[in-house]
Motif scaffolding. Sequence first.
Motif, PDB file in Angstrom:
ATOM      1  N   ALA A 125      35.202  45.291  45.194  1.00  0.00           N
ATOM      2  CA  ALA A 125      35.093  44.882  44.053  1.00  0.00           C
ATOM      3  C   ALA A 125      36.463  44.205  43.673  1.00  0.00           C
ATOM      4  O   ALA A 125      36.758  43.528  42.879  1.00  0.00           O
ATOM      5  N   VAL A 126      37.755  45.002  44.039  1.00  0.00           N
ATOM      6  CA  VAL A 126      39.126  44.449  43.957  1.00  0.00           C
ATOM      7  C   VAL A 126      39.162  43.123  44.516  1.00  0.00           C
ATOM      8  O   VAL A 126      39.860  42.418  43.908  1.00  0.00           O
ATOM      9  N   LEU A 127      38.816  42.846  45.893  1.00  0.00           N
ATOM     10  CA  LEU A 127      38.942  41.536  46.278  1.00  0.00           C
ATOM     11  C   LEU A 127      37.945  40.214  45.585  1.00  0.00           C
ATOM     12  O   LEU A 127      38.473  39.433  45.180  1.00  0.00           O
ATOM     13  N   ASP A 128      36.878  40.975  45.063  1.00  0.00           N
ATOM     14  CA  ASP A 128      35.939  39.786  44.525  1.00  0.00           C
ATOM     15  C   ASP A 128      36.392  39.357  42.873  1.00  0.00           C
ATOM     16  O   ASP A 128      36.174  38.363  42.454  1.00  0.00           O
ATOM     17  N   ALA A 129      37.187  40.379  42.455  1.00  0.00           N
ATOM     18  CA  ALA A 129      37.849  39.874  40.938  1.00  0.00           C
ATOM     19  C   ALA A 129      38.839  38.889  41.361  1.00  0.00           C
ATOM     20  O   ALA A 129      39.329  38.409  40.137  1.00  0.00           O
ATOM     21  N   GLU A 130      39.490  38.714  42.459  1.00  0.00           N
ATOM     22  CA  GLU A 130      40.643  37.692  42.612  1.00  0.00           C
ATOM     23  C   GLU A 130      40.103  36.652  43.463  1.00  0.00           C
ATOM     24  O   GLU A 130      40.787  35.420  43.474  1.00  0.00           O
ATOM     25  N   LEU A 131      38.868  36.476  43.757  1.00  0.00           N
ATOM     26  CA  LEU A 131      38.245  35.331  44.603  1.00  0.00           C
ATOM     27  C   LEU A 131      37.503  34.379  43.407  1.00  0.00           C
ATOM     28  O   LEU A 131      36.965  34.894  42.622  1.00  0.00           O
ATOM     29  N   PRO A 132      37.766  32.981  43.655  1.00  0.00           N
ATOM     30  CA  PRO A 132      36.912  32.238  42.822  1.00  0.00           C
ATOM     31  C   PRO A 132      35.451  32.265  42.983  1.00  0.00           C
ATOM     32  O   PRO A 132      35.039  32.270  44.192  1.00  0.00           O
ATOM     33  N   GLY A 133      35.083  32.281  41.859  1.00  0.00           N
ATOM     34  CA  GLY A 133      33.417  32.463  42.019  1.00  0.00           C
ATOM     35  C   GLY A 133      33.025  33.978  42.171  1.00  0.00           C
ATOM     36  O   GLY A 133      31.819  34.351  42.204  1.00  0.00           O
TER      37      GLY A 133
END
Length: 276
Positions: A37-45
């Motif tokens: 979740a931490v990574l998805d919050a920083e990834l476009p889309g």
Amino acid sequence: MTSPPGGLPLEAQWQGRLWRGSSLSTASDPALPSGFAVLDAELPGGGWPTRAAVELLTPQPGVLEWRLLAPGLRAWWAGQALPPAQPGRPVRRSRAAAPSAAMRTLLLVNPPHTPHLPGLQALGLPPSALIWVAAGTPAQALWAAEQAIKARVAVLAWLPEARPEQIRRLQVSALSSDAPIFLMRPERAGQQSSAASLRLVVKPGDGWDLQVHLLKRRGPAHESWLALPAVPGAVEPLLTAAKRKPLPAPAPDPAPAPASPPTERPHALARPVQHA
């Protein structure tokens, strides 16, 4: 903006293709959740992009990639599966809904180590869907990766010697594929320019964590590092709570006690004469 007669407004035509430099891109293509979740919050889309090549830069190939990518690939395979049949009701498989065989395949191009099928299966990756290509030369590895991308096959390619113009060719080919595409490169490749839309640096962190830095993304620059808990699924039940945490730093060695100055010993000829 004005729209051409009988056509869509220009805003609608370019929806999902343009973004402000101060905000993350909201691409219209679906993204694949990474499992962090931490990574998805920083990834476009909100996840791994599709129709794009993703570069992973690591200090040592074949060590950290699977721990980072396995959750997302596992979810991708689960999304390809058809829903279970209900009792007494046949399953209708339309051509549009049924996934193609190519979309359920993951091609491993030039991995640095022989794939360990039991270990990959423990990560939730079906061995029957994996294809291993052992390329003899860098040119053969690039050719295999490009052909697989054009065939809309999911690709994990280790390309330590790829040049920027070759990465550009793979990125152009990825625009027509909605399967995940990951290119593993050495950490020193971060000093080169790249046409890949997303570039990440992955390093080992404390304990079982991974340290991830977004070197390039469609949006504002990312300056900090992300700590991702990435304990392999087969190892997690064997770890106690204490072993999940990083080991404490060893205590510094005590400073040696200062040596006392040597006592002066008088010379033998300086002793007083003893009279009998």
